[in-house]
Design a protein around this motif. Structure first.
Motif, mmCIF file in Angstrom:
data_model
loop_
_atom_site.group_PDB
_atom_site.id
_atom_site.type_symbol
_atom_site.label_atom_id
_atom_site.label_comp_id
_atom_site.label_asym_id
_atom_site.label_seq_id
_atom_site.Cartn_x
_atom_site.Cartn_y
_atom_site.Cartn_z
ATOM 1 N N VAL B 188 31.756 -8.405 -32.538
ATOM 2 C CA VAL B 188 30.812 -7.771 -31.622
ATOM 3 C C VAL B 188 30.351 -6.486 -32.300
ATOM 4 O O VAL B 188 31.175 -5.704 -32.778
ATOM 5 N N LEU B 189 29.032 -6.291 -32.385
ATOM 6 C CA LEU B 189 28.475 -5.203 -33.195
ATOM 7 C C LEU B 189 27.936 -4.063 -32.332
ATOM 8 O O LEU B 189 27.355 -4.302 -31.268
ATOM 9 N N LEU B 204 38.131 -4.716 -20.606
ATOM 10 C CA LEU B 204 37.224 -5.020 -19.510
ATOM 11 C C LEU B 204 36.378 -3.804 -19.116
ATOM 12 O O LEU B 204 35.174 -3.941 -18.833
ATOM 13 N N SER B 205 36.975 -2.609 -19.157
ATOM 14 C CA SER B 205 36.188 -1.449 -18.720
ATOM 15 C C SER B 205 35.207 -1.001 -19.809
ATOM 16 O O SER B 205 34.061 -0.641 -19.510
ATOM 17 N N LEU B 210 29.599 -1.039 -22.323
ATOM 18 C CA LEU B 210 28.748 -1.506 -23.429
ATOM 19 C C LEU B 210 27.592 -2.377 -22.937
ATOM 20 O O LEU B 210 26.522 -2.428 -23.551
ATOM 21 N N LYS B 211 27.836 -3.089 -21.815
ATOM 22 C CA LYS B 211 26.737 -3.868 -21.234
ATOM 23 C C LYS B 211 25.730 -2.920 -20.603
ATOM 24 O O LYS B 211 24.522 -3.067 -20.756
ATOM 25 N N ILE B 221 26.467 -11.911 -24.186
ATOM 26 C CA ILE B 221 27.047 -11.761 -22.841
ATOM 27 C C ILE B 221 27.720 -13.033 -22.319
ATOM 28 O O ILE B 221 28.879 -12.980 -21.910
ATOM 29 N N PRO B 222 27.063 -14.196 -22.382
ATOM 30 C CA PRO B 222 27.769 -15.402 -21.923
ATOM 31 C C PRO B 222 29.052 -15.657 -22.723
ATOM 32 O O PRO B 222 30.071 -16.062 -22.171
#
Lengths: 257, 257
Positions: B188-189, B204-205, B210-211, B221-222
């Motif tokens: 993940v970049l 998770l947090s 980041l989203k 994301i998926p």
């Protein structure tokens, strides 16, 4: 001994979706243990043509170069095999689609080059009888396509009739095996163009006569050679015909004597 | 608990035959129990183009009509799946190629039509945990492609990342499962175009942050949603990266906290 039916379907029986479903429904109605083997050469040739690849033949036999191997792998192991598996599952059979590479089921070697190189074509060395027996004992219904492997990473195009007789011979020590070849003709014919001229019974000595007088020729000889080999190796019965798996059969019964 | 590695390979890792062999050799060196899942969308699109069929997309997602389903079945379940099986067998792994229809492994339903009909696309209902566990206990190495079935005779195109996380969740009661997603990016970049900007750890947090700030978007994301779902359902670890199955890994480690 427990009964086992080994059914090979070929010719134009698998080109038409409704015809295929009807045959699979009939196959699914069999209550014995069972194995299905399928061809698919016509659909493979059709895809070749669509892709602009001209099939290479030598004396009527297909030469399988790298590109043709890719096509038969897509058509046999992909489209036809998995369509059959999905249909059989919907009819309640616990089908599992296989090439000879899966579970190392069928080892072969690339056909020896003499005057002609057939390419990625395999002649069978060994069937993994133990793995096959495990599937039978788990009530799995194996569905084999016409591909084997050499154990060195190569898939090899292998005649589906030969696969059927090799599987039948390999399981004949454990089961009473009926080998059933279904194809578009009504059986072995007296006159090739007359579907009503089916020969009801052929034994080894009448087979020799029918070959000698030219009644049986060309494409039927390898099929029947496979059938008689299977009988010699302990298969209980061989049937060649157009229809009838669980229902009444119409076609030719082969026997040694 | 015994360890199980579930490895999904996708992106352009499977387009190049030598790259594929290298990854499979690496996978084969794993001594734990293991399952492989593969995609193949690029090869399917290439075959579509060769056949003159224009892929139909809606907001970047493929619409699988009858003809496209045939193509993905040929490419995923045929060419790619069986090439992988033959290679793994040559490396000593007892590979078995599967769709979700084989052994009734993965049942799905056709995606509900809202404003758009995606066609023959399946959303997973159930993994056949018992059948999968039987294979694990027989030291079989299952190789899944991105197809499931609805039990009514239809194969359905199903996201390979989702299959990987569903299999992982289903086996997490029996094994300590490591889920490994390999693809062309190094992980993940931080910056999508800079392969050296790999984020080493995401929980998770931080994922939510980041989203929110747009660092993680679109296609990732998926994939990451699948990964976090698997972690919530008991999977021990999830790794997203470009390389490293049995060897040193480079990429992003995901965790709940």
């Amino acid at each position: 001994m427990e009964k086992l039916k080994i059914v090979k379907i070929g010719g134009n029986l698998i080109d038409d979706d409704q015809k295929l479903k009807d045959i699979l429904q009939d196959f699914s109605n069999l209550n014995d243990k069972k194995i299905l083997i399928h061809g698919g050469g016509k659909l493979a040739s059709a895809l070749s043509t669509q892709l602009g690849i001209v099939p290479k033949l030598h004396e009527g036999r297909r030469i399988t170069d790298k590109e043709s191997l890719k096509i038969v792998t897509m058509v046999y192991a992909g489209f036809i095999n998995k369509s059959i598996v999905a249909y059989l599952q919907s009819f309640g059979d616990n089908a599992l689609g296989l090439t000879g590479a899966d579970l190392d089921m069928i080892r072969s070697h690339r056909r020896i080059v003499t005057n002609i190189d057939y390419g990625f074509v395999g002649d069978i060395d060994e069937v993994n009888g133990e793995a096959l027996l495990n599937l039978m004992n788990s009530n799995v219904v194996p569905v084999f396509c016409a591909l084997t492997h050499n154990g060195k990473g190569d898939l090899l195009n292998t005649n589906a009739d030969t696969i059927a007789s090799a599987l039948a011979a390999s399981l004949s020590a454990h089961f009473s095996v009926d080998l059933i070849y279904l194809f578009e003709k009504g059986g072995v014919l007296h006159k090739p163009d007359d579907d009503n001229s089916v020969i009801d019974n052929i034994n080894l000595s009448t087979y020799e006569k029918l070959k000698k007088d030219g009644t049986i020729s060309s494409g039927m000889i390898p099929k029947l050679d496979n059938a008689f080999t299977a009988l010699k190796e302990g298969v209980s019965s061989v049937f060649v015909g157009a229809s009838g798996i669980s229902k009444e059969r119409k076609g030719t019964i082969l026997s040694l004597d």
